[in-house]
Scaffold this motif. Sequence first.
Motif, short mmCIF file in Angstrom:
data_model
loop_
_atom_site.label_atom_id
_atom_site.label_comp_id
_atom_site.label_asym_id
_atom_site.label_seq_id
_atom_site.Cartn_x
_atom_site.Cartn_y
_atom_site.Cartn_z
N VAL A 57 0.86 -1.19 0.00
CA VAL A 57 0.00 0.00 0.00
C VAL A 57 0.89 1.23 0.00
O VAL A 57 1.66 1.45 0.94
CB VAL A 57 -0.93 0.01 1.23
CG1 VAL A 57 -1.80 1.27 1.23
CG2 VAL A 57 -1.80 -1.24 1.26
N LYS A 60 -1.10 5.74 3.10
CA LYS A 60 -2.06 5.39 4.16
C LYS A 60 -2.49 6.67 4.84
O LYS A 60 -1.65 7.41 5.38
CB LYS A 60 -1.43 4.41 5.14
CG LYS A 60 -0.85 3.17 4.46
CD LYS A 60 0.07 2.42 5.39
CE LYS A 60 0.85 1.35 4.61
NZ LYS A 60 1.91 1.93 3.76
N GLN A 90 -5.72 2.42 -7.50
CA GLN A 90 -6.36 1.45 -6.62
C GLN A 90 -6.54 2.06 -5.23
O GLN A 90 -5.57 2.54 -4.63
CB GLN A 90 -5.52 0.17 -6.52
CG GLN A 90 -5.28 -0.53 -7.85
CD GLN A 90 -6.57 -1.07 -8.45
OE1 GLN A 90 -7.44 -1.57 -7.74
NE2 GLN A 90 -6.68 -0.98 -9.77
N GLY A 92 -8.48 1.73 -1.25
CA GLY A 92 -9.18 0.94 -0.24
C GLY A 92 -9.68 1.83 0.87
O GLY A 92 -9.05 2.85 1.19
N LEU A 94 -10.91 1.53 4.88
CA LEU A 94 -11.02 0.70 6.08
C LEU A 94 -11.81 1.47 7.13
O LEU A 94 -11.40 2.56 7.55
CB LEU A 94 -9.64 0.34 6.62
CG LEU A 94 -9.61 -0.43 7.93
CD1 LEU A 94 -10.36 -1.75 7.81
CD2 LEU A 94 -8.17 -0.67 8.38
N SER A 122 -11.30 -10.82 2.09
CA SER A 122 -11.34 -10.05 0.86
C SER A 122 -12.23 -8.83 1.04
O SER A 122 -13.35 -8.95 1.56
CB SER A 122 -11.89 -10.91 -0.29
OG SER A 122 -11.07 -12.02 -0.54
N PRO A 123 -11.77 -7.64 0.63
CA PRO A 123 -12.62 -6.46 0.73
C PRO A 123 -13.87 -6.61 -0.13
O PRO A 123 -13.92 -7.41 -1.07
CB PRO A 123 -11.73 -5.33 0.21
CG PRO A 123 -10.34 -5.88 0.23
CD PRO A 123 -10.46 -7.35 0.06
N TYR A 125 -16.11 -4.80 -2.92
CA TYR A 125 -15.73 -3.80 -3.92
C TYR A 125 -16.92 -2.99 -4.42
O TYR A 125 -17.97 -3.54 -4.77
CB TYR A 125 -15.02 -4.49 -5.10
CG TYR A 125 -13.61 -4.88 -4.76
CD1 TYR A 125 -12.57 -3.98 -4.96
CD2 TYR A 125 -13.32 -6.12 -4.19
CE1 TYR A 125 -11.26 -4.33 -4.62
CE2 TYR A 125 -12.03 -6.47 -3.85
CZ TYR A 125 -11.01 -5.56 -4.06
OH TYR A 125 -9.72 -5.89 -3.72
N TRP A 166 -5.63 -6.64 0.71
CA TRP A 166 -5.92 -5.49 -0.15
C TRP A 166 -5.26 -5.62 -1.52
O TRP A 166 -5.69 -4.97 -2.47
CB TRP A 166 -5.45 -4.20 0.52
CG TRP A 166 -6.14 -3.84 1.79
CD1 TRP A 166 -5.67 -4.00 3.06
CD2 TRP A 166 -7.45 -3.27 1.92
NE1 TRP A 166 -6.60 -3.55 3.97
CE2 TRP A 166 -7.69 -3.10 3.31
CE3 TRP A 166 -8.43 -2.87 1.01
CZ2 TRP A 166 -8.88 -2.55 3.80
CZ3 TRP A 166 -9.61 -2.33 1.50
CH2 TRP A 166 -9.83 -2.17 2.88
N LEU A 169 -2.29 -1.39 -3.52
CA LEU A 169 -3.12 -0.19 -3.38
C LEU A 169 -2.28 1.06 -3.53
O LEU A 169 -1.13 1.11 -3.10
CB LEU A 169 -3.79 -0.14 -2.00
CG LEU A 169 -4.99 -1.04 -1.70
CD1 LEU A 169 -5.53 -0.71 -0.31
CD2 LEU A 169 -6.08 -0.89 -2.75
N LEU A 172 -4.88 3.81 0.95
CA LEU A 172 -5.75 3.21 1.95
C LEU A 172 -6.23 4.33 2.85
O LEU A 172 -5.44 4.98 3.54
CB LEU A 172 -5.02 2.15 2.77
CG LEU A 172 -5.86 1.50 3.88
CD1 LEU A 172 -7.03 0.72 3.30
CD2 LEU A 172 -5.00 0.58 4.75
#
Length: 325
Positions: A57, A60, A90, A92, A94, A122-123, A125, A166, A169, A172
């Motif tokens: 990632v 962050k 990409q 994500g 959280l 798995s996240p 989507y 993830w 990414l 995040l």
Amino acid sequence: MADVPENAPDHCPGTDSEDAGKTSACQGCPNQAVCASALPKAPDPAVEEIRERLSSVKHKLLVLSGKGGVGKSTVTAQLAFGLARHEDTQVGVLDVDICGPSIPRVMGLEGEQVHQSGSGWSPVYVEDNLGVMSVGFLLASPDDAVIWRGPKKNGLIKQFLRDVDWGELDYLVVDTPPGTSDEHLSIVQYLSSAGLDGAVIVTTPQEVSLLDVRKEINFCKKVHLPVVGVVENMSGFICPSCQGESQIFPPTTGGAEKMAADMGVPFLGKLPLDPRIGKCCDEGKSFLSVEPESLAAKAYKEVIQRVEEFCSSHSNKENVLNPVE
């Protein structure tokens, strides 16, 4: 397993725990002072595991707000939608607001469930390049209350950071609850060696909100977490019909811009109050896509651009935080 004294109260974390003497269960315990002042515990092995898991990632970001109800989850969702506007980026999200997980709703994922594979959770989507993880996906019903003490909440945060797959990414974005308590200390501690870029702090213009946000900024300074900048949300009401603006929350002490200048942190911009933003959140849609030409969307895009510029300027720097005491 942590050693629990014979005269310990219910839910005692144990003398070997990092939370010894620090949780709500420790209040009133005769051993609290001894436990809290004991020698530092051995480093949590999860910190290194999390560093390895999140090594793919690039950036962050934490989204913080000292006060509830300022639109933090809304800003998180629209920030993520905006960062993911490029198909090759990409992103994500959280959600560590354990007791009030609203991200599944505002991102159009309510009712979805988490799937587990050999590589971890798995996240869920929204798009191919925008994944989400939240405790809301683990509840049987959106109306279920999460009634957990600090150690259990911290354990779930650790599991989210360590076990969610993830993949690669670019960003995040971590949505946090209001305040400066267990969840915030845990997220900073667990990401202490993973390279946190910084925190986006959300407030509204009135002094009652700024009071708490000043505490949030001081929290960031105390744990050596860089402040990406302050966002003033609900900064004036924009009428969708006439585009006229009026002050719903008057900035009696100068608003977030003056506060940011006084505290020496960047100011990212003002986001107007537009009823269509709330409608998009209820429907789980990207406001930036539904109303791209609105004044509020343009303000969001400016904030997002400044966040991207901050991350770009830090892309070659690894921000390793000092351990949280």
